[in-house]
Scaffold this motif. Structure first.
Motif, PDB file in Angstrom:
ATOM      1  N   GLU A 108      53.762  32.601  31.312  1.00  0.00           N
ATOM      2  CA  GLU A 108      53.367  33.609  30.400  1.00  0.00           C
ATOM      3  C   GLU A 108      52.107  33.135  29.400  1.00  0.00           C
ATOM      4  O   GLU A 108      52.322  32.254  28.701  1.00  0.00           O
ATOM      5  N   ASP A 109      51.136  33.881  29.558  1.00  0.00           N
ATOM      6  CA  ASP A 109      49.845  33.124  28.810  1.00  0.00           C
ATOM      7  C   ASP A 109      49.885  33.657  27.237  1.00  0.00           C
ATOM      8  O   ASP A 109      49.079  32.964  26.642  1.00  0.00           O
ATOM      9  N   GLU A 110      50.394  34.664  26.839  1.00  0.00           N
ATOM     10  CA  GLU A 110      50.446  35.212  25.649  1.00  0.00           C
ATOM     11  C   GLU A 110      51.526  34.106  24.901  1.00  0.00           C
ATOM     12  O   GLU A 110      52.709  34.271  24.751  1.00  0.00           O
ATOM     13  N   ASP A 135      54.884  36.606  34.473  1.00  0.00           N
ATOM     14  CA  ASP A 135      53.924  37.565  33.772  1.00  0.00           C
ATOM     15  C   ASP A 135      53.232  38.101  35.009  1.00  0.00           C
ATOM     16  O   ASP A 135      52.616  37.160  35.528  1.00  0.00           O
ATOM     17  N   ASN A 160      50.065  39.633  34.397  1.00  0.00           N
ATOM     18  CA  ASN A 160      48.688  39.349  33.980  1.00  0.00           C
ATOM     19  C   ASN A 160      48.574  38.018  33.648  1.00  0.00           C
ATOM     20  O   ASN A 160      48.860  37.662  32.421  1.00  0.00           O
ATOM     21  N   LYS A 202      57.312  45.323  29.632  1.00  0.00           N
ATOM     22  CA  LYS A 202      57.310  45.007  28.348  1.00  0.00           C
ATOM     23  C   LYS A 202      56.951  46.198  27.470  1.00  0.00           C
ATOM     24  O   LYS A 202      56.249  47.035  28.058  1.00  0.00           O
TER      25      LYS A 202
HETATM   26 CA    CA Z   1      49.525  38.305  30.278  1.00  0.00          CA
END
Ligand code: CA
Length: 241
Positions: A15-17, A59, A61, A108
């Motif tokens: 997950e990039d966030e 995730d 994205n 989400k």
């Molecule tokens: Ca993302």
């Protein structure tokens, strides 16, 4: 096995966030899981290859590879169970993830308890022993199911079944001719958390029909009972050789 005893299972979260990754990490660690995080698709793939976790959360994205591409590469290499994180109500992403072999999806934003219960349900399915069955069962002149090898044979040609398709077909074939409600099918094949997810059931019925039926638009094996459930053809189970 105690059904809820998954403490110590290893989970890789991609997950990039950072704040979502932290939130997931805290939630899962509080539930007793061992968590390792990655913020790009490539880093996630590397972690999953190195650690071979009990489950991966991807995730959709991500900044480099999409979550779907990560999933595709994982599926080529091994059977680590995967849950996709999608935007809420993004049906296309859910369908795409399931077709690529994801075990589940979570929209989400999600609640802590939903996240943990979905993970436990996927682990429970992944770790459940294969149900007992006769080896080969002949349904009719064109369909034979080999429960040992998890293969269907359609007009003599082997057709590979994915684990969830196999479990659904197995449940149907154990109840020939009987009306099985959506809730019965979802809770017996997926787990009670899923008993309202008729969209998921419809998807998998369609996968099975495409693989097994001579004409999926006019099914003979898996019959729809509108608003109620499905009924598998009333065959008399006889073991083949
Ligand atoms: Ca993302």
């Amino acid at each position: 096995m105690k059904s809820d005893d998954f403490r110590g299972r290893r989970i890789v979260v991609v997950e990039d966030e950072p704040h979502i990754l932290d939130l997931i990490r805290t939630t899962l660690e509080n539930a007793g899981f061992v968590v390792s995080g990655a913020t790009t698709g490539l880093e996630g793939l590397e972690r999953i290859r190195e650690e071979l976790p009990d489950l991966a959360i991807l995730d959709v994205n991500l900044p480099d590879l999409s979550g779907f591409e990560v999933l595709r590469q994982i599926r080529q290499a091994h059977g680590v169970p995967c849950i996709m994180l999608t935007v809420q109500d993004d049906e296309d992403a859910r369908v795409r993830g399931l077709e690529l072999g994801a075990d589940d999806y979570i929209g989400k934003p999600f609640g802590h308890r939903e996240l943990v219960s979905r993970i436990k349900a996927v682990l429970r399915r992944a770790e459940a022993p294969a149900p007992l069955a006769r080896n080969r069962v002949q349904v009719d002149e064109r369909l034979v199911v080999d429960f040992d090898r998890r293969l269907a044979e359609v007009e003599g040609e082997p057709v590979h079944l994915r684990p969830t398709e196999y479990r659904l077909l197995h449940h149907f074939m154990n109840h020939p001719g009987r009306l099985l409600s959506h809730e019965n099918l979802l809770s017996r094949v997926w787990g009670s958390e899923y008993r309202d997810d008729t969209q998921l059931l419809r998807l998998y019925v369609n996968y099975l029909r495409k693989k097994l039926e001579p004409d999926p638009s006019r099914p003979r094996y898996i019959i729809n009972e509108r608003g109620l459930g499905y009924r598998f053809m009333d065959y008399s189970p006889e073991s083949g050789d």
